[in-house]
Design an enzyme around this catalytic site. Structure first.
Site, PDB file in Angstrom:
ATOM      1  N   LYS A 247      35.353  50.031 -28.083  1.00  0.00           N
ATOM      2  CA  LYS A 247      34.796  48.686 -28.171  1.00  0.00           C
ATOM      3  C   LYS A 247      33.293  48.736 -28.368  1.00  0.00           C
ATOM      4  CE  LYS A 247      38.388  46.891 -25.101  1.00  0.00           C
ATOM      5  NZ  LYS A 247      38.746  46.564 -23.705  1.00  0.00           N
TER       6      LYS A 247
ATOM      7  N   GLN B 132      38.463  44.918 -17.870  1.00  0.00           N
ATOM      8  CA  GLN B 132      39.381  45.955 -18.329  1.00  0.00           C
ATOM      9  C   GLN B 132      40.522  46.128 -17.326  1.00  0.00           C
ATOM     10  OE1 GLN B 132      38.930  47.612 -21.342  1.00  0.00           O
ATOM     11  NE2 GLN B 132      40.978  48.426 -21.012  1.00  0.00           N
TER      12      GLN B 132
ATOM     13  N   ASP C  19      39.061  38.090 -24.138  1.00  0.00           N
ATOM     14  CA  ASP C  19      40.352  38.775 -24.056  1.00  0.00           C
ATOM     15  C   ASP C  19      41.510  37.818 -24.319  1.00  0.00           C
ATOM     16  OD1 ASP C  19      40.655  41.487 -23.818  1.00  0.00           O
ATOM     17  OD2 ASP C  19      40.410  41.544 -21.655  1.00  0.00           O
TER      18      ASP C  19
END
Length: 291
Positions: free
Chosen positions: A40, A84, A109
């Protein structure tokens, strides 16, 4: 002339610059999570965006993590926030609670209840779609295989992949069956799939003889398994027996190198969308807009 009082320059070029910043919060030291975070950050840098990795220790408490996320919610310099998952903590932390602490306006997300609810209702524009399913959908579209009217099977029902994947396929007019750990005779169901998306978290679960000839197979699995030939002692495995399945399927994604990069691209896409929306809000709040 020296001593002159010169007017300060109002630089439209400088003011028009938009710094796109995503913050990725990681709890603990899972290697599979670390791999995706590095990906990322690299990809964000490639397009001129910034991805900041905040690494929290396994000892962090739920209360402290909430406090950290709320600071990011309030920070005008942060456009997107990613927590995460899974959370690798030695303390009990409610993952659903944590993902819903993130502001839905910064939930790049796409898993906040607000964004998930919009997807459930078929609102596919102007909000954040869960990144892995969104990337999977794009991969399927790129094959040229017709989604409309196809029989699609999704293995897995998580809020991150399985459930939103089923919704995306449904709104793209596939006929969708969702399988999970309680599904009986799962192999026979999979054999009917024109499009198969696997997000079960079980390495090599789907065998080659489960695959319908000519099917499109999208493997979202990323489980570290022992591999003595690697310096790390492990390698990432998908949920599909790749070597067997590739002899039957028409298209298949490898692990790594398949779904992962597309997930990152969709995260960047969502962050750009967040930055645009936040910029519009700032300008509407501070500027006179004639009606």
């Amino acid at each position: 002339m020296s001593g002159e009082n010169l007017a300060k320059i109002i630089s439209g070029k400088e003011i028009a610059k938009v710094d796109i910043v995503t913050v990725v919060g990681q709890v603990g030291d899972r290697e599979d999570s670390a791999i995706y975070i590095r990906m990322k950050c690299r990809m964000a840098a490639n397009i001129g965006a910034k991805a900041e990795h905040l690494h929290y220790p396994r000892s962090i408490s739920q209360e402290k993590l909430i406090e950290e996320i709320e600071k990011l919610n309030e920070d005008p310099e942060v456009n997107g926030i990613i927590v995460q998952l899974p959370l690798d903590s030695e303390n009990k932390i409610d993952g659903d609670l944590i993902t819903n602490i993130v502001s839905p306006l910064k939930d790049v997300d796409g898993i906040h209840d607000v964004n998930a609810g919009k997807l459930l209702h078929g609102q596919l524009k102007g909000f954040f779609i869960a990144c892995t399913p969104y990337g999977c959908l794009e991969l399927i579209k790129r094959t040229g295989v017709e989604i409309k009217g196809a029989k699609a099977v999704v293995i897995g029902r998580s809020k991150i992949v399985g459930s939103p994947m089923a919704q995306l396929l449904t709104w793209n007019h596939a006929t969708v069956t969702v399988c999970h750990s309680r599904t009986k005779d799962i192999a026979s169901i999979v054999r009917e799939a024109d499009i198969l998306v696997v997000a079960a978290g079980q390495p090599q679960m789907v065998k080659g003889d489960w695959i319908k000839p000519g099917a499109v197979v999208i493997d979202c699995g990323t489980t570290p398994i022992p591999d003595s030939s690697r310096a790390s002692g492990t390698r990432l495995s998908g949920d599909v027996d790749y070597e067997a399945a590739r002899r039957v399927a028409s298209y298949i994604t490898p692990v790594p190198g398949g779904v992962g990069p597309m997930t990152v691209i969709m995260l960047i896409r969502n962050t750009v969308l967040a930055a645009k929306q936040q910029m519009v809000t700032v300008f509407s709040d501070c500027c006179y807009l004639p009606t």
